[in-house]
Design an enzyme around this catalytic site. Structure first.
Site, PDB file in Angstrom:
ATOM      1  N   HIS A   1      35.984  30.506  48.897  1.00 10.56           N
ATOM      2  CA  HIS A   1      35.551  29.720  47.740  1.00 10.56           C
ATOM      3  C   HIS A   1      36.152  28.318  47.729  1.00 10.56           C
ATOM      4  CE1 HIS A   1      39.213  30.365  45.198  1.00 10.56           C
ATOM      5  NE2 HIS A   1      39.268  31.540  45.778  1.00 10.56           N
TER       6      HIS A   1
ATOM      7  N   ASP B   1      36.518  26.261  44.943  1.00 11.40           N
ATOM      8  CA  ASP B   1      37.250  25.801  43.755  1.00 11.40           C
ATOM      9  C   ASP B   1      38.706  26.247  43.782  1.00 11.40           C
ATOM     10  OD1 ASP B   1      36.441  28.536  43.390  1.00 11.40           O
ATOM     11  OD2 ASP B   1      36.890  28.355  41.256  1.00 11.40           O
TER      12      ASP B   1
ATOM     13  N   ASP C   1      44.578  28.787  48.142  1.00  7.61           N
ATOM     14  CA  ASP C   1      43.578  29.644  47.492  1.00  7.61           C
ATOM     15  C   ASP C   1      42.461  28.750  46.988  1.00  7.61           C
ATOM     16  OD1 ASP C   1      42.173  31.479  46.031  1.00  7.61           O
ATOM     17  OD2 ASP C   1      43.683  31.743  44.482  1.00  7.61           O
TER      18      ASP C   1
ATOM     19  N   GLU D   1      34.763  30.634  41.973  1.00  6.77           N
ATOM     20  CA  GLU D   1      35.288  32.003  42.075  1.00  6.77           C
ATOM     21  C   GLU D   1      36.374  32.240  41.027  1.00  6.77           C
ATOM     22  OE1 GLU D   1      37.901  35.339  43.402  1.00  6.77           O
ATOM     23  OE2 GLU D   1      38.457  33.264  43.030  1.00  6.77           O
ATOM     24  N   GLU D   2      37.198  31.217  40.810  1.00 13.04           N
ATOM     25  CA  GLU D   2      38.365  31.378  39.926  1.00 13.04           C
ATOM     26  C   GLU D   2      37.962  31.592  38.476  1.00 13.04           C
ATOM     27  OE1 GLU D   2      41.128  31.916  41.076  1.00 13.04           O
ATOM     28  OE2 GLU D   2      41.397  30.862  42.966  1.00 13.04           O
TER      29      GLU D   2
ATOM     30  N   ASP E   1      40.256  35.365  51.407  1.00 16.50           N
ATOM     31  CA  ASP E   1      40.746  34.886  50.112  1.00 16.50           C
ATOM     32  C   ASP E   1      42.009  35.647  49.707  1.00 16.50           C
ATOM     33  OD1 ASP E   1      40.775  33.480  47.721  1.00 16.50           O
ATOM     34  OD2 ASP E   1      39.339  34.803  46.728  1.00 16.50           O
TER      35      ASP E   1
HETATM   36 ZN   LIG Z   1      40.915  32.790  45.707  1.00 14.41          ZN
END
Ligand SMILES: [Zn+2]
Lengths: 267, 120
Positions: free
Chosen positions: A76, A78, A138, A171-172, A194
């Site tokens: 991801h 973001d 992340d 995703e977050e 991830d």
């Molecule tokens: Zn993540």
């Protein structure tokens, strides 16, 4: 060929923090800017079908042996709203097992007394922040790792499976899968990249539900409140106090679930 | 799943109790499922987990298999028909100003991805 480290250091300079209060997809424009740069980079490596769809999802294919299964790799774009991801000042430090001074001016340290697993990395080179923002590993590390692997597959003579790449926004804030086009992606199976520390491999997760509790109190001047006032703030505390003390995030681990109070607001 | 259902039932009981104590309509509870355990969607394709484990071992990485204490996009995708376990990036202290990642572990992850694509 650009190393995974250099690629990652380039990516963390994009501010891609997502925003749960936004209704657009991607939730923030920085994700689109980052996505456009990724598409350009994929095209430059020869991934001819690389593109961003109207919702900011990135797709691309590294063609391989059609007799082998088609494998997807997903990460991801973001970063978490929990901490700023703007003007990330990442630096690489050789780590000797002692504490790391992240920010001399503000006296911010990364200490093994706070983060015991730090010690396991003695002898490695750590990419850290200046202590004022998150790093964005992340999940920009996942993106850098997928991109570097893709580039290597594009140039290798070794037989390999077809790789489908998918980079998602938001995703977050729990929306990363919402508009993912599984059918178009056309992979037999995939891995998200991830996870956390080296070796992590996960195929089980929590069942989760959100609970919203609305409490209607009765407001009245406290001097005349007898037998009339219902204080909704106290009732909210009473509700929370009826949940088991030992089922909180801070007192559970492994397969033990929890109740997690995230927000309380007075109207 | 059973414990999950018990937790939801407990919230409903607390809600009912407080409404009995303070009058109907005082407390209103809205429960909404967010995501489910992907395990049941992965088990029929468990070879993709075995494959990742074997690839790690071939590269000298000790696999650490554990449940995610939360959700992940891979879980949602697994329920959308794309079985999707999660692999490490090497990063630590996510969502924090103390987030960091060892360069050597990023390199290992890259090798792992290449390995997964070239040995199947
Ligand atoms: Zn993540």
């Amino acid at each position: 060929m650009e190393t995974v480290q250099d690629r990652f250091l380039r990516y963390v300079r994009f501010d891609t923090q997502s925003d749960e209060n936004s209704d657009t997809c991607p939730s923030t424009p920085g994700q689109r800017t980052f996505g456009e740069a990724l598409v350009d980079e994929m095209k430059a490596m020869g991934i001819t079908d690389a593109h961003m769809d109207e919702n900011g999802y990135i797709y691309g294919t590294v063609p391989g042996d059609p007799k082998l299964p088609t494998i997807g790799l997903i990460a991801h774009m973001d970063t978490s709203p929990d901490a700023s991801g703007k003007d990330v000042q990442a630096k690489t430090v050789p780590y000797d097992g002692t504490d790391i001074l992240l920010n001399e001016e503000k006296d911010i340290w990364l200490r093994s007394s706070d983060y015991p697993s730090l010690k396991e990395n003695a002898g490695k080179h750590l990419i850290v922040t200046d202590g004022t923002t998150l790093l964005g590993a992340d999940d920009k590390a996942g993106i850098a790792e997928i991109m570097t692997a893709a580039q290597s597959l594009m140039t290798t003579r070794m037989a390999h499976a077809t790789l489908k790449i998918g980079f998602t926004p938001d995703e977050e804030i729990g929306r990363g899968a919402d508009l993912f086009d599984v059918e178009k992606f056309a992979a037999d199976y995939a891995y998200t990249v991830d996870g956390g520390p080296i070796g992590e491999l996960e195929y089980e997760n929590f069942n989760a539900a959100s609970a919203k509790v609305d409490i209607s109190g009765i407001n009245i001047h406290p001097g005349a409140a007898k037998d009339k006032m219902v204080n909704s703030l106290l009732l909210a505390m009473e509700f929370q106090s009826l949940l088991p003390l030992h089922q909180r995030p801070e007192s559970t681990e492994g397969y033990e679930g929890f109740f997690h109070l995230t927000d309380m607001e007075a109207p | 799943m059973e414990k999950f259902l018990q937790k939801k039932a407990l919230m409903e009981k607390i809600c009912a109790f407080l409404n009995e104590k303070y009058g109907p309509g005082t407390v209103e509870l809205t429960l909404k499922d967010s995501y489910f355990n992907m395990r049941e969607k992965i088990l029929p394709h468990i070879h993709i987990v075995e494959k990742a484990k074997a690839a790690m071992e071939a590269l000298g990485i000790a696999p650490r298999i554990s449940p995610i204490r939360g959700g992940t996009d891979g879980a949602r995708l697994s329920f959308m028909g794309l079985p999707c376990p999660n692999l490490f990036t090497g990063g630590q202290n996510f969502h924090s100003r103390f987030e960091y990642i060892p360069v050597e572990d990023m390199e290992k992850c890259t090798q792992l991805l290449i390995h997964l694509l070239t040995t199947c």
